[in-house]
Scaffold this motif. Structure first.
Motif, PDB file in Angstrom:
ATOM      1  N   ASP A 133       0.833  -1.208   0.000  1.00  0.00           N
ATOM      2  CA  ASP A 133       0.000   0.000   0.000  1.00  0.00           C
ATOM      3  C   ASP A 133       0.864   1.253   0.000  1.00  0.00           C
ATOM      4  O   ASP A 133       0.516   2.254  -0.634  1.00  0.00           O
ATOM      5  CB  ASP A 133      -0.918  -0.008   1.223  1.00  0.00           C
ATOM      6  N   TYR A 136       1.980   1.679  -3.537  1.00  0.00           N
ATOM      7  CA  TYR A 136       0.880   2.159  -4.362  1.00  0.00           C
ATOM      8  C   TYR A 136       0.635   3.658  -4.124  1.00  0.00           C
ATOM      9  O   TYR A 136       0.320   4.396  -5.062  1.00  0.00           O
ATOM     10  CB  TYR A 136      -0.400   1.381  -4.049  1.00  0.00           C
ATOM     11  N   GLN A 141      -1.041   4.433  -7.610  1.00  0.00           N
ATOM     12  CA  GLN A 141      -1.853   3.296  -8.043  1.00  0.00           C
ATOM     13  C   GLN A 141      -3.031   3.079  -7.096  1.00  0.00           C
ATOM     14  O   GLN A 141      -3.154   3.733  -6.066  1.00  0.00           O
ATOM     15  CB  GLN A 141      -0.983   2.036  -8.094  1.00  0.00           C
ATOM     16  N   ARG A 143      -5.210   1.848  -4.237  1.00  0.00           N
ATOM     17  CA  ARG A 143      -4.753   1.549  -2.884  1.00  0.00           C
ATOM     18  C   ARG A 143      -5.482   0.356  -2.262  1.00  0.00           C
ATOM     19  O   ARG A 143      -6.574  -0.026  -2.681  1.00  0.00           O
ATOM     20  CB  ARG A 143      -4.989   2.772  -1.987  1.00  0.00           C
TER      21      ARG A 143
END
Length: 214
Positions: A133, A136, A141, A143
């Motif tokens: 996470d 990301y 990106q 999550r």
């Protein structure tokens, strides 16, 4: 080779934005790659930076710092002050104490081996989730939801969750999330302490479960 540019599209809550260089190229930048000063990064700041490879393989800004000329233009209130020592993070110590209690309970026979193994496996899963996470968030990106992160901690991944929050410096600023994490830890700590002291028995729990309607 270092470059200069202006910070734009800064998302302070998520800790990243972009630096637009003089040639018009925009480079992703994470807060961890900006030298810490007295103020949080804001749109319009002039930064000096180097170009490196981001987590997604694309060029990204690294080793960025506020230009001296821009410091003066921001006024005295924006001049970087000596950095204050970061508050001590007790998460690794708390996680270590929990592991010690778990090992003691398993060796004493109060906690079955499979339960200790479950804590280990789920802890690894939780640690990997937090790390993913964080990546990301840095690369913009999709999550992992907070409900998923806390859910894995709740079912047994709390050790990995605490260690990951400390290691990745992730999910440590949102009060509601921090409170939820400590509540989950307290539940597991009380549960484990009860089993280690003999107040809670696995056999009694199994008998109780057998009495529940199906």
């Amino acid at each position: 080779m270092r470059r200069t540019g202006e910070l734009e599209r800064w998302d302070d809550a998520r800790g990243f934005g972009f630096i637009r260089a003089a040639d018009g190229t925009s480079y992703f930048v994470h807060v961890s790659d900006i030298e810490r000063g007295a103020n949080r990064p804001t749109n319009g700041m002039k930064l000096s930076f180097a170009v490196g490879q981001g987590r997604n393989g694309q060029p990204a800004a690294i080793l960025a710092y506020l230009l001296r000329a821009d410091i003066k233009s921001l006024g005295r209130a924006h001049v970087p002050a000596p950095a204050r020592p970061a508050p001590r993070d007790f998460r690794p110590y708390v996680a270590a104490a929990f592991v010690a209690l778990l090992v003691f309970a398993v060796l004493a026979g109060s906690v079955p081996l499979w339960m200790g193994a479950a804590y280990l496996v789920l802890g690894i899963v939780s640690f990997v989730q937090y790390g993913a996470d964080k990546t990301y968030a840095q690369t913009g990106q999709w999550r992992i939801s907070e409900a998923m992160l806390l859910g894995v901690d709740l079912v047994g991944g709390i050790i990995g969750g605490l260690l990951a929050q400390s290691h990745f410096r992730h999910k440590t600023r949102k009060p509601e999330f921090v409170l939820s994490t400590w509540v989950i830890f307290a539940v597991h700590a009380l549960w484990l302490a009860g089993m280690a002291s003999g107040l809670i028995s696995v056999d009694e729990l199994a008998e109780l479960g057998a009495l529940l309607p199906r």
